[in-house]
Design an enzyme around this catalytic site. Structure first.
Site, PDB file in Angstrom:
ATOM      1  N   HIS A  26       0.821  -1.211   0.000  1.00  0.00           N
ATOM      2  CA  HIS A  26       0.000   0.000   0.000  1.00  0.00           C
ATOM      3  C   HIS A  26       0.854   1.260   0.000  1.00  0.00           C
ATOM      4  CE1 HIS A  26      -3.653  -2.430   1.344  1.00  0.00           C
ATOM      5  NE2 HIS A  26      -3.889  -1.965   0.136  1.00  0.00           N
ATOM      6  N   GLU A  29       1.803   1.595  -3.568  1.00  0.00           N
ATOM      7  CA  GLU A  29       0.656   2.042  -4.357  1.00  0.00           C
ATOM      8  C   GLU A  29       0.357   3.524  -4.137  1.00  0.00           C
ATOM      9  OE1 GLU A  29      -3.913   0.617  -5.215  1.00  0.00           O
ATOM     10  OE2 GLU A  29      -3.046   0.186  -3.249  1.00  0.00           O
ATOM     11  N   HIS A 160      -5.160  -5.727 -11.060  1.00  0.00           N
ATOM     12  CA  HIS A 160      -3.781  -5.328 -10.809  1.00  0.00           C
ATOM     13  C   HIS A 160      -2.841  -5.769 -11.931  1.00  0.00           C
ATOM     14  CE1 HIS A 160      -5.348  -4.866  -6.677  1.00  0.00           C
ATOM     15  NE2 HIS A 160      -4.498  -3.861  -6.658  1.00  0.00           N
TER      16      HIS A 160
END
Length: 181
Positions: A26, A29, A160
């Site tokens: 994360h 990301e 993804h």
């Protein structure tokens, strides 16, 4: 580190949606999202550079904590608050985000470190995550890069994987959909 979760129950540290600790994937990301937002809002300008600098720091810390963190290739799923692995499984989506973010940060900074990261991630993808027999990506690997399905059983979503095949080659300031037109 990014993405703090307060789940502290020992038997749920690998929870699908609220795992214990930080999730390096994360952090990676969010570095991409910050960069894309800054470029789409301010272009390649002095104003966007402060956001991109922050994104680079976030990415660098997430990679430092997550990539090869336990001595084997791959990005660990979660770490504790000091950056040590808690769940050493590798999820496909973290690799997809690393491919995306390293390519975008290289495009924005020309820092060869990000180009080298991109190459390493694609090599890892080819060696471990791509299902060379049946196609698609394996969703979850253990700390020895063997396919498992304890957190996410079955094959991975296409979301993804598709982004990882499109984002590195598109306009940073546009969404995947706008790049497809």
């Amino acid at each position: 580190m990014c993405c703090l979760n307060s789940t502290m129950i020992d038997d749920k540290k690998d929870d699908q949606f609220k795992p214990y600790g930080a999730t390096p994937g994360h952090g990676i990301e969010w570095a991409r999202l910050i960069t894309q937002w800054a470029v789409s809002t301010y272009g390649k300008s002095e104003e966007s550079s402060k956001y991109i600098d922050a994104a680079c720091k976030l990415y660098d810390r997430a990679v430092e904590d997550g990539w090869n963190a336990d001595g084997a290739p791959g990005i660990v799923y979660t770490t504790d608050w000091e950056g040590k692995p808690v769940i050493s499984d590798r999820m496909h989506w973290t690799l997809a985000e690393a491919i995306n973010t390293s390519s975008i940060l290289y495009q924005m900074t020309d820092n060869e470190k990000y180009a080298e990261d991109f190459k390493e991630y694609v090599k890892y993808l080819d060696g471990y995550v791509l299902d060379q027999e049946n196609g698609s990506w394996f969703h979850q690997l253990d700390n020895n890069n063997k396919v498992i399905g304890t957190v996410w059983p079955g094959k991975s979503d296409i979301y993804h994987a598709l982004q990882a095949m499109l984002i590195p080659y598109g306009d940073i300031a546009k969404s995947v959909i706008l790049n497809a037109k």
